[in-house]
Motif scaffolding. Structure first.
Motif, PDB file in Angstrom:
ATOM      1  N   MET A   1      22.425  56.383  47.549  1.00  0.00           N
ATOM      2  CA  MET A   1      23.856  56.195  47.716  1.00  0.00           C
ATOM      3  C   MET A   1      24.536  57.567  47.644  1.00  0.00           C
ATOM      4  N   ASP A   2      25.445  57.794  48.556  1.00  0.00           N
ATOM      5  CA  ASP A   2      26.184  59.062  48.617  1.00  0.00           C
ATOM      6  C   ASP A   2      27.448  58.922  47.752  1.00  0.00           C
ATOM      7  N   TRP A   3      27.413  59.506  46.561  1.00  0.00           N
ATOM      8  CA  TRP A   3      28.516  59.359  45.611  1.00  0.00           C
ATOM      9  C   TRP A   3      29.801  60.017  46.093  1.00  0.00           C
ATOM     10  N   LYS A   4      29.679  61.044  46.923  1.00  0.00           N
ATOM     11  CA  LYS A   4      30.869  61.687  47.479  1.00  0.00           C
ATOM     12  C   LYS A   4      31.609  60.706  48.385  1.00  0.00           C
ATOM     13  N   ILE A   5      30.863  59.955  49.204  1.00  0.00           N
ATOM     14  CA  ILE A   5      31.475  58.942  50.073  1.00  0.00           C
ATOM     15  C   ILE A   5      32.070  57.816  49.230  1.00  0.00           C
ATOM     16  N   VAL A   6      31.340  57.398  48.199  1.00  0.00           N
ATOM     17  CA  VAL A   6      31.859  56.344  47.306  1.00  0.00           C
ATOM     18  C   VAL A   6      33.184  56.787  46.701  1.00  0.00           C
ATOM     19  N   ALA A   7      33.235  58.011  46.204  1.00  0.00           N
ATOM     20  CA  ALA A   7      34.467  58.523  45.580  1.00  0.00           C
ATOM     21  C   ALA A   7      35.600  58.625  46.598  1.00  0.00           C
ATOM     22  N   THR A   8      35.280  59.065  47.814  1.00  0.00           N
ATOM     23  CA  THR A   8      36.304  59.202  48.852  1.00  0.00           C
ATOM     24  C   THR A   8      36.858  57.840  49.248  1.00  0.00           C
ATOM     25  N   VAL A   9      35.968  56.866  49.451  1.00  0.00           N
ATOM     26  CA  VAL A   9      36.413  55.509  49.808  1.00  0.00           C
ATOM     27  C   VAL A   9      37.214  54.908  48.667  1.00  0.00           C
ATOM     28  N   PHE A  10      36.714  55.053  47.431  1.00  0.00           N
ATOM     29  CA  PHE A  10      37.432  54.518  46.277  1.00  0.00           C
ATOM     30  C   PHE A  10      38.842  55.092  46.195  1.00  0.00           C
ATOM     31  N   ALA A  11      38.949  56.414  46.279  1.00  0.00           N
ATOM     32  CA  ALA A  11      40.258  57.064  46.164  1.00  0.00           C
ATOM     33  C   ALA A  11      41.189  56.631  47.294  1.00  0.00           C
ATOM     34  N   SER A  12      40.654  56.558  48.506  1.00  0.00           N
ATOM     35  CA  SER A  12      41.480  56.163  49.652  1.00  0.00           C
ATOM     36  C   SER A  12      42.004  54.742  49.504  1.00  0.00           C
ATOM     37  N   VAL A  13      41.122  53.815  49.167  1.00  0.00           N
ATOM     38  CA  VAL A  13      41.541  52.417  49.008  1.00  0.00           C
ATOM     39  C   VAL A  13      42.453  52.267  47.805  1.00  0.00           C
ATOM     40  N   PHE A  14      42.144  52.946  46.715  1.00  0.00           N
ATOM     41  CA  PHE A  14      42.975  52.861  45.510  1.00  0.00           C
ATOM     42  C   PHE A  14      44.400  53.311  45.803  1.00  0.00           C
ATOM     43  N   ILE A  15      44.542  54.451  46.476  1.00  0.00           N
ATOM     44  CA  ILE A  15      45.876  54.964  46.806  1.00  0.00           C
ATOM     45  C   ILE A  15      46.587  54.029  47.780  1.00  0.00           C
ATOM     46  N   ALA A  16      45.850  53.516  48.765  1.00  0.00           N
ATOM     47  CA  ALA A  16      46.456  52.625  49.764  1.00  0.00           C
ATOM     48  C   ALA A  16      46.942  51.316  49.141  1.00  0.00           C
ATOM     49  N   GLU A  17      46.254  50.852  48.118  1.00  0.00           N
ATOM     50  CA  GLU A  17      46.603  49.572  47.499  1.00  0.00           C
ATOM     51  C   GLU A  17      47.679  49.680  46.416  1.00  0.00           C
ATOM     52  N   MET A  18      47.926  50.874  45.909  1.00  0.00           N
ATOM     53  CA  MET A  18      48.907  51.035  44.835  1.00  0.00           C
ATOM     54  C   MET A  18      50.310  50.701  45.343  1.00  0.00           C
ATOM     55  N   ALA A  19      50.985  49.862  44.598  1.00  0.00           N
ATOM     56  CA  ALA A  19      52.385  49.496  44.858  1.00  0.00           C
ATOM     57  C   ALA A  19      52.597  48.918  46.256  1.00  0.00           C
ATOM     58  N   ASP A  20      51.594  48.215  46.768  1.00  0.00           N
ATOM     59  CA  ASP A  20      51.796  47.538  48.048  1.00  0.00           C
ATOM     60  C   ASP A  20      52.008  46.048  47.785  1.00  0.00           C
ATOM     61  N   LYS A  21      52.085  45.281  48.848  1.00  0.00           N
ATOM     62  CA  LYS A  21      52.351  43.837  48.709  1.00  0.00           C
ATOM     63  C   LYS A  21      51.299  43.154  47.855  1.00  0.00           C
ATOM     64  N   THR A  22      50.044  43.566  47.994  1.00  0.00           N
ATOM     65  CA  THR A  22      48.961  42.945  47.231  1.00  0.00           C
ATOM     66  C   THR A  22      49.198  43.101  45.729  1.00  0.00           C
ATOM     67  N   GLN A  23      49.512  44.307  45.319  1.00  0.00           N
ATOM     68  CA  GLN A  23      49.729  44.545  43.894  1.00  0.00           C
ATOM     69  C   GLN A  23      50.985  43.837  43.400  1.00  0.00           C
ATOM     70  N   LEU A  24      52.023  43.826  44.216  1.00  0.00           N
ATOM     71  CA  LEU A  24      53.260  43.151  43.807  1.00  0.00           C
ATOM     72  C   LEU A  24      53.054  41.646  43.641  1.00  0.00           C
ATOM     73  N   VAL A  25      52.305  41.043  44.561  1.00  0.00           N
ATOM     74  CA  VAL A  25      52.024  39.606  44.445  1.00  0.00           C
ATOM     75  C   VAL A  25      51.177  39.335  43.204  1.00  0.00           C
ATOM     76  N   THR A  26      50.191  40.192  42.957  1.00  0.00           N
ATOM     77  CA  THR A  26      49.347  40.028  41.773  1.00  0.00           C
ATOM     78  C   THR A  26      50.181  40.142  40.497  1.00  0.00           C
ATOM     79  N   MET A  27      51.101  41.106  40.456  1.00  0.00           N
ATOM     80  CA  MET A  27      51.977  41.250  39.285  1.00  0.00           C
ATOM     81  C   MET A  27      52.865  40.026  39.112  1.00  0.00           C
ATOM     82  N   LEU A  28      53.327  39.459  40.225  1.00  0.00           N
ATOM     83  CA  LEU A  28      54.168  38.270  40.156  1.00  0.00           C
ATOM     84  C   LEU A  28      53.413  37.109  39.516  1.00  0.00           C
ATOM     85  N   PHE A  29      52.169  36.889  39.969  1.00  0.00           N
ATOM     86  CA  PHE A  29      51.370  35.811  39.371  1.00  0.00           C
ATOM     87  C   PHE A  29      51.067  36.096  37.904  1.00  0.00           C
TER      88      PHE A  29
END
Length: 95
Positions: free
Chosen positions: A1-29
């Motif tokens: 497993m390429d940990w650099k790719i894992v870290a890059t994907v994790f960081a990209s998805v984490f930043i993209a998901e922060m404070a978006d509709k998904t997180q807001l709906v989850t906070m609402l529930f």
């Protein structure tokens, strides 16, 4: 497993998901005191895993018929179009 790719994907998805509709709906529930926080966590985490799996499958299938560079250009262009559309509606459609 390429940990650099894992870290890059994790960081990209984490930043993209922060404070978006998904997180807001989850906070609402989660704000509902009568709902188990573990149930909300399990439901939202399962949904994110499923959508990620769909993304991996779609990316794999698309890369077999579309050049990866062309796919990157198409995806980037799509983000630019969405950004311009969002800016337009924010500037001209706001009350």
């Amino acid at each position: 497993m390429d940990w650099k790719i894992v870290a890059t994907v994790f960081a990209s998805v984490f930043i993209a998901e922060m404070a978006d509709k998904t997180q807001l709906v989850t906070m609402l529930f989660a704000a509902d005191k009568d709902v188990s926080k573990w149930t909300v966590f399990f439901g939202s985490a399962s949904a994110l895993v499923l959508t990620s799996a769909i993304g991996v499958i779609a990316g794999t299938m698309l890369s077999q018929v579309i050049n990866v560079k062309a796919l990157s250009i198409i995806a980037g262009g799509g983000f630019v179009v969405i950004g311009i559309w969002t800016l337009y509606h924010g500037i001209y459609q706001s009350p």
